[in-house]
Design an enzyme around this catalytic site. Structure first.
Site, mmCIF file in Angstrom:
data_model
loop_
_atom_site.group_PDB
_atom_site.id
_atom_site.type_symbol
_atom_site.label_atom_id
_atom_site.label_comp_id
_atom_site.label_asym_id
_atom_site.label_seq_id
_atom_site.Cartn_x
_atom_site.Cartn_y
_atom_site.Cartn_z
ATOM 1 N N TYR A 48 0.658 -0.796 0.156
ATOM 2 C CA TYR A 48 0.108 -0.023 -0.659
ATOM 3 C C TYR A 48 0.627 0.901 -0.031
ATOM 4 O O TYR A 48 1.257 1.254 0.832
ATOM 5 C CB TYR A 48 -0.983 0.144 1.299
ATOM 6 N N SER B 204 -5.011 -14.270 1.814
ATOM 7 C CA SER B 204 -5.941 -13.406 1.067
ATOM 8 C C SER B 204 -6.278 -13.422 0.009
ATOM 9 O O SER B 204 -5.221 -13.711 -0.947
ATOM 10 C CB SER B 204 -5.334 -12.147 1.208
ATOM 11 N N SER C 144 -13.690 -4.381 0.790
ATOM 12 C CA SER C 144 -14.713 -3.603 -0.059
ATOM 13 C C SER C 144 -15.966 -3.968 0.529
ATOM 14 O O SER C 144 -17.304 -4.876 -0.844
ATOM 15 C CB SER C 144 -14.187 -4.117 -1.305
ATOM 16 N N ALA D 73 -18.678 -2.837 -1.874
ATOM 17 C CA ALA D 73 -18.507 -3.048 -2.696
ATOM 18 C C ALA D 73 -18.213 -0.970 -3.971
ATOM 19 O O ALA D 73 -18.390 -0.774 -4.814
ATOM 20 C CB ALA D 73 -19.689 -2.796 -3.524
ATOM 21 N N GLU E 189 -19.278 6.604 10.916
ATOM 22 C CA GLU E 189 -20.960 6.243 10.774
ATOM 23 C C GLU E 189 -20.793 4.766 10.521
ATOM 24 O O GLU E 189 -21.435 4.049 10.346
ATOM 25 C CB GLU E 189 -21.123 6.629 9.144
ATOM 26 N N ASN E 190 -19.363 4.026 9.948
ATOM 27 C CA ASN E 190 -19.408 2.791 9.252
ATOM 28 C C ASN E 190 -19.520 1.811 10.286
ATOM 29 O O ASN E 190 -19.893 1.566 10.494
ATOM 30 C CB ASN E 190 -18.445 2.193 7.993
#
Length: 334
Positions: free
Chosen positions: A54, A152, A206, A209, A294-295
């Protein structure tokens, strides 16, 4: 925040994991990234996921700096190895013993820790014998540099082979980190049943999405300026598979369902993946602290069968379920 065991291990992780894939070290200034990490901690998130690839190692450094001063024993820090890093030379990629051993040392230095809780094979490496890869992971566990090992985007067959070798070598393979959402369900036919049999959990990425399940992309309309769908360096290619009017129209049907259960569409999407008992945690990212707040509200939410059926009815046959779409690069391109 609620917590779940990761695989058949004694390790508990937060239902929401904070990840810094497309933000830290590249899209977001370091001070904002630190505020996002602080927001995650304030909301009870204890699990943080990154990878050496990353921002070409910069994301690990940013996360390490943001977590500095926190009680290490109260955190679960995950990272990954496989993709090209550094100058991307011929040995700067893959799952060879050389690359794994060099990569774990670099990751620990950047993260500012003596060990990671979970070290993950970011993809399957067809060019290195699996025995070599798993022996390197076994040695890292015995050296105390990683407590557990995960993978992964491995297929069911690859997970089974890796689990068998891990068992022979005396360490635990406890997790898989796949893409999973209402629209991307390719792990359901094979990967999840195999993982349940062998004692692995999913840490899914994700869950919204790439932002499509937030409802911000409308059928027949141009994507909002500055959104991921317009950012060629930030995932526009990956999100493109969902950017058609049929999918976007189906997603809009989720709005009244989210309202019925008192959630935003993003929260509904995150809560949906957590209904799967084989999912230990949902990965969320953020470019603003308020997105974390929020999430995280999706943690602990229980969706009844009637709501799950309504979601399936709304999306119809739009979800991708082909297990062959779980795959790693056949060759390691540098």
């Amino acid at each position: 925040m609620e917590f779940r065991y990761l695989g058949n291990s004694g390790l508990k992780i937060s239902e929401i994991t904070y990840g810094n894939w497309l933000t830290h070290g590249s899209q977001v200034e370091n001070d904002i990234a630190a505020k996002c990490v602080r927001a995650a901690l304030d909301e009870g998130i204890s699990t943080f996921d990154t990878a050496d690839v990353y921002a070409n190692t910069a994301a690990e450094q940013v996360l390490g700096d943001a977590l500095r001063g926190e009680r290490r024993e109260s955190l679960e820090i995950f990272t990954k190895v496989y993709h090209p890093t550094g100058p991307k030379g011929h040995n700067d990629t893959g799952l060879s013993r050389k690359h794994i051993m060099e990569s774990i040392n670099g990751s620990l230095t950047r993260l500012g820790t003596d060990y990671v809780d979970l070290y993950q094979a970011h993809r399957y490496d067809f060019e290195t014998p699996l025995e070599e890869t798993m022996q390197a992971f076994a040695d890292i566990v015995r050296q105390g540099k990683a407590l557990y090992i995960g993978v992964s985007e491995w297929t069911a067959e690859q997970i089974r082979a890796g689990h068998s070798l891990a068992t022979e070598l005396g360490f635990l393979l406890i997790s898989n980190q796949p893409q999973y959402s209402m629209l991307w369900r390719v792990i359901e036919p094979e990967v999840i049943p195999t993982s349940e049999e062998l004692g692995l959990s999913q840490i899914v990425w994700s869950p919204v999405a790439q932002g499509v399940l937030t409802g911000k992309y409308k059928p027949g309309a141009e994507p909002p300026a500055g959104s991921r769908a317009t950012d060629e360096k930030g995932g526009a290619n990956m999100i493109s598979r969902f950017m058609n009017d049929e999918v976007l129209s189906g997603v809009q049907k989720l709005q009244p369902i989210a309202a019925e259960v008192g959630l935003s569409m993003a929260q509904l999407a995150v809560a949906w993946v957590l209904q799967n008992k084989n999912v230990a945690s949902a990965l969320i990212g953020a470019s603003r602290p308020e997105q974390v707040s929020e999430n995280v509200q999706a943690a602990g939410v229980k969706l009844d069968d009637a709501i799950l059926t309504k979601i399936d009815d709304a999306l119809g046959g739009l979800a991708e379920r082909d297990p062959r779409l779980t795959k790693s690069p056949e060759t390691r391109l540098v």
